[in-house]
Design a protein around this motif. Structure first.
Motif, PDB file in Angstrom:
ATOM      1  N   ALA A 160       0.295  -0.831  -0.471  1.00  0.00           N
ATOM      2  CA  ALA A 160       0.042   0.266  -0.022  1.00  0.00           C
ATOM      3  C   ALA A 160       0.578   1.242   0.412  1.00  0.00           C
ATOM      4  CB  ALA A 160      -0.694  -0.070   1.168  1.00  0.00           C
ATOM      5  N   LYS A 161       0.764   2.194  -0.592  1.00  0.00           N
ATOM      6  CA  LYS A 161       1.228   3.090  -1.304  1.00  0.00           C
ATOM      7  C   LYS A 161       0.868   4.446  -1.303  1.00  0.00           C
ATOM      8  CE  LYS A 161       5.462   0.635  -2.117  1.00  0.00           C
ATOM      9  NZ  LYS A 161       6.889   0.720  -3.293  1.00  0.00           N
ATOM     10  N   ALA A 162       1.165   5.845  -1.188  1.00  0.00           N
ATOM     11  CA  ALA A 162       0.331   6.867  -1.870  1.00  0.00           C
ATOM     12  C   ALA A 162       1.570   8.571  -2.872  1.00  0.00           C
ATOM     13  CB  ALA A 162      -0.636   7.236  -0.705  1.00  0.00           C
ATOM     14  N   VAL A 163       0.917   8.224  -3.614  1.00  0.00           N
ATOM     15  CA  VAL A 163       1.836   9.645  -3.956  1.00  0.00           C
ATOM     16  C   VAL A 163       1.080  10.880  -4.458  1.00  0.00           C
ATOM     17  CG1 VAL A 163       0.988   8.302  -6.148  1.00  0.00           C
ATOM     18  CG2 VAL A 163       3.608   9.971  -6.046  1.00  0.00           C
ATOM     19  N   PHE A 164       1.799  11.948  -3.689  1.00  0.00           N
ATOM     20  CA  PHE A 164       0.894  13.355  -4.218  1.00  0.00           C
ATOM     21  C   PHE A 164       1.637  14.389  -4.449  1.00  0.00           C
ATOM     22  CE2 PHE A 164       1.888  12.180   0.088  1.00  0.00           C
ATOM     23  CZ  PHE A 164       2.535  13.754   0.582  1.00  0.00           C
ATOM     24  N   VAL A 165       0.509  15.235  -4.706  1.00  0.00           N
ATOM     25  CA  VAL A 165       1.638  16.027  -4.905  1.00  0.00           C
ATOM     26  C   VAL A 165       0.311  17.804  -4.501  1.00  0.00           C
ATOM     27  CG1 VAL A 165       1.807  18.692  -7.216  1.00  0.00           C
ATOM     28  CG2 VAL A 165       1.748  16.100  -7.546  1.00  0.00           C
ATOM     29  N   VAL A 166       0.953  18.726  -3.398  1.00  0.00           N
ATOM     30  CA  VAL A 166       0.948  19.532  -2.616  1.00  0.00           C
ATOM     31  C   VAL A 166       0.693  21.353  -3.400  1.00  0.00           C
ATOM     32  CG1 VAL A 166       1.097  18.653  -0.352  1.00  0.00           C
ATOM     33  CG2 VAL A 166       2.977  19.431  -1.066  1.00  0.00           C
ATOM     34  N   ASP A 167       0.048  21.381  -3.037  1.00  0.00           N
ATOM     35  CA  ASP A 167       0.498  23.409  -3.675  1.00  0.00           C
ATOM     36  C   ASP A 167       1.242  24.292  -2.932  1.00  0.00           C
ATOM     37  OD1 ASP A 167      -1.751  23.513  -5.341  1.00  0.00           O
ATOM     38  OD2 ASP A 167      -2.374  24.432  -4.767  1.00  0.00           O
TER      39      ASP A 167
ATOM     40  N   LEU B 201       5.369  14.010  -3.979  1.00  0.00           N
ATOM     41  CA  LEU B 201       5.770  13.330  -2.440  1.00  0.00           C
ATOM     42  C   LEU B 201       6.075  12.279  -2.470  1.00  0.00           C
ATOM     43  CD1 LEU B 201       5.060  16.090  -0.106  1.00  0.00           C
ATOM     44  CD2 LEU B 201       7.291  15.912  -1.150  1.00  0.00           C
ATOM     45  N   PHE B 202       5.332  11.240  -2.204  1.00  0.00           N
ATOM     46  CA  PHE B 202       5.563  10.144  -1.655  1.00  0.00           C
ATOM     47  C   PHE B 202       5.815  10.038  -0.085  1.00  0.00           C
ATOM     48  CE2 PHE B 202       9.469   8.843  -2.188  1.00  0.00           C
ATOM     49  CZ  PHE B 202       9.934   7.575  -2.020  1.00  0.00           C
ATOM     50  N   LEU B 203       4.873   8.482   0.383  1.00  0.00           N
ATOM     51  CA  LEU B 203       4.490   7.461   1.593  1.00  0.00           C
ATOM     52  C   LEU B 203       5.873   6.525   1.327  1.00  0.00           C
ATOM     53  CD1 LEU B 203       1.438   8.013   3.004  1.00  0.00           C
ATOM     54  CD2 LEU B 203       3.845   8.599   4.339  1.00  0.00           C
ATOM     55  N   GLU B 204       6.872   6.904   1.934  1.00  0.00           N
ATOM     56  CA  GLU B 204       7.735   5.606   1.483  1.00  0.00           C
ATOM     57  C   GLU B 204       8.230   4.796   3.179  1.00  0.00           C
ATOM     58  OE1 GLU B 204      11.235   4.165  -0.893  1.00  0.00           O
ATOM     59  OE2 GLU B 204      11.889   6.026   0.459  1.00  0.00           O
ATOM     60  N   ASN B 205       7.953   3.966   3.431  1.00  0.00           N
ATOM     61  CA  ASN B 205       8.156   3.528   4.885  1.00  0.00           C
ATOM     62  C   ASN B 205       7.875   3.907   5.544  1.00  0.00           C
ATOM     63  OD1 ASN B 205       9.038   1.352   6.889  1.00  0.00           O
ATOM     64  ND2 ASN B 205      11.080   2.308   7.169  1.00  0.00           N
ATOM     65  N   GLY B 206       6.495   4.633   5.603  1.00  0.00           N
ATOM     66  CA  GLY B 206       5.521   5.875   6.666  1.00  0.00           C
ATOM     67  C   GLY B 206       6.157   7.112   7.149  1.00  0.00           C
TER      68      GLY B 206
END
Length: 284
Positions: free
Chosen positions: A157-164, A192-197
């Motif tokens: 389970a992962k997440a990748v995202f862009v912030v303003d 950005l992404f979530l890696e190992n929390g």
């Protein structure tokens, strides 16, 4: 009333829909939003709409807090009245003190079986882990098997995202390795992404449109050869952008399941409005 064998408890940052919560009888303990000397339970005392409307004109930014160990103990005790055991899956220990509170409360529950699981994620990254756990419970698996299912889902389970802006993440101390990007983003959008929390940088791209395409490209590469993909577009008060991104994800990634989720007030307070991203889980 007969007790259920295993209850699943998650925190409100899991971003699960009401339909999913009701279908699997998932118990959700709300995180805490603190704003202008008032405390709000995430999505209980304040809705997403109320939060983002207020944030757009606020002179003072909100802060957040996890439930106390006492609040967790009270919550667990209530759940225990109708279940024989509890599996709790919560936001990453790197992002919140939630697990400390949950573990302290679990230790107070004497011989009652409670397993506390660090999802190493949040939002629908956590949500997908919770859903796989809920499905294992529905299938009648044993307590040990359900815990194993939860833990086996974590690296998938992962997440990748862009912030303003990185300002909100920076102020809340949630920025992880992306801290090195501060001061270099006047005309760039951080991917950005979530890696190992932890929140880590992937790339620094000049426009949001290109950054979001970069997110899709990353996920396509990361999921290649790893079975089927379940995904959810995540956003913070950006439904129109999320809709456009959803169509792009569906066309290019072609996941077996695709939804959309708006970040809860507690998550939105840490990221700021305008975030667009993709949470996903592979079958292998």
């Amino acid at each position: 009333m007969a007790k259920s064998k295993i209850a699943l408890v998650v925190d409100s940052t899991s971003n699960l829909s009401r339909t999913e919560i009701d279908r699997f009888n998932i118990h959700v303990i709300p995180q805490i939003l603190i704003w202008e000397n008032e405390s709000y339970r995430d999505q209980v005392d304040i809705t997403n709409q109320e939060f983002y409307d207020k944030l757009s004109t606020a002179k003072e930014l909100p802060s957040t807090s996890q439930p106390s160990s006492g609040e967790f103990h009270e919550f667990f005790s209530k759940v225990a009245e109708t279940s024989e055991s509890i599996v709790g899956v919560f936001i990453s220990d790197e992002l919140s003190g939630t697990l400390d509170s949950a573990r302290t409360a679990a230790a107070m529950m004497s011989d009652y079986p409670i397993e506390i699981v660090d999802s190493r994620s949040t939002s629908m990254g956590l949500g997908f882990i919770a859903l796989e756990t809920a499905e294992a419970i529905e299938q009648g698996k044993s307590f040990e098997e359900v815990v194993k299912t939860a833990r086996s889902a974590i690296p998938r389970a992962k997440a990748v995202f862009v912030v303003d802006t990185l300002e909100f993440l920076h102020r809340r101390g949630r920025i992880g390795g992306a801290k090195r990007l501060m001061g270099t983003l006047l005309s760039f959008k951080p991917l950005l992404f979530l890696e190992n929390g932890r929140i880590e940088p992937l790339d620094n791209i000049r426009t949001k449109k290109k950054a979001l395409q970069g997110a899709i490209d990353y996920v396509i590469k990361d999921t290649a050869g790893r079975g089927t993909v379940r995904a959810s577009v995540i956003h913070a008060a950006a439904p129109d952008e999320a809709g456009v991104f959803l169509a792009q994800v569906e066309q290019q990634l072609q996941p077996v399941e695709l939804g959309v989720s708006e970040l809860t007030p507690v998550l939105g307070a840490n990221t700021g409005p305008g975030l667009i991203g993709l949470a996903y889980i592979t079958s292998e």
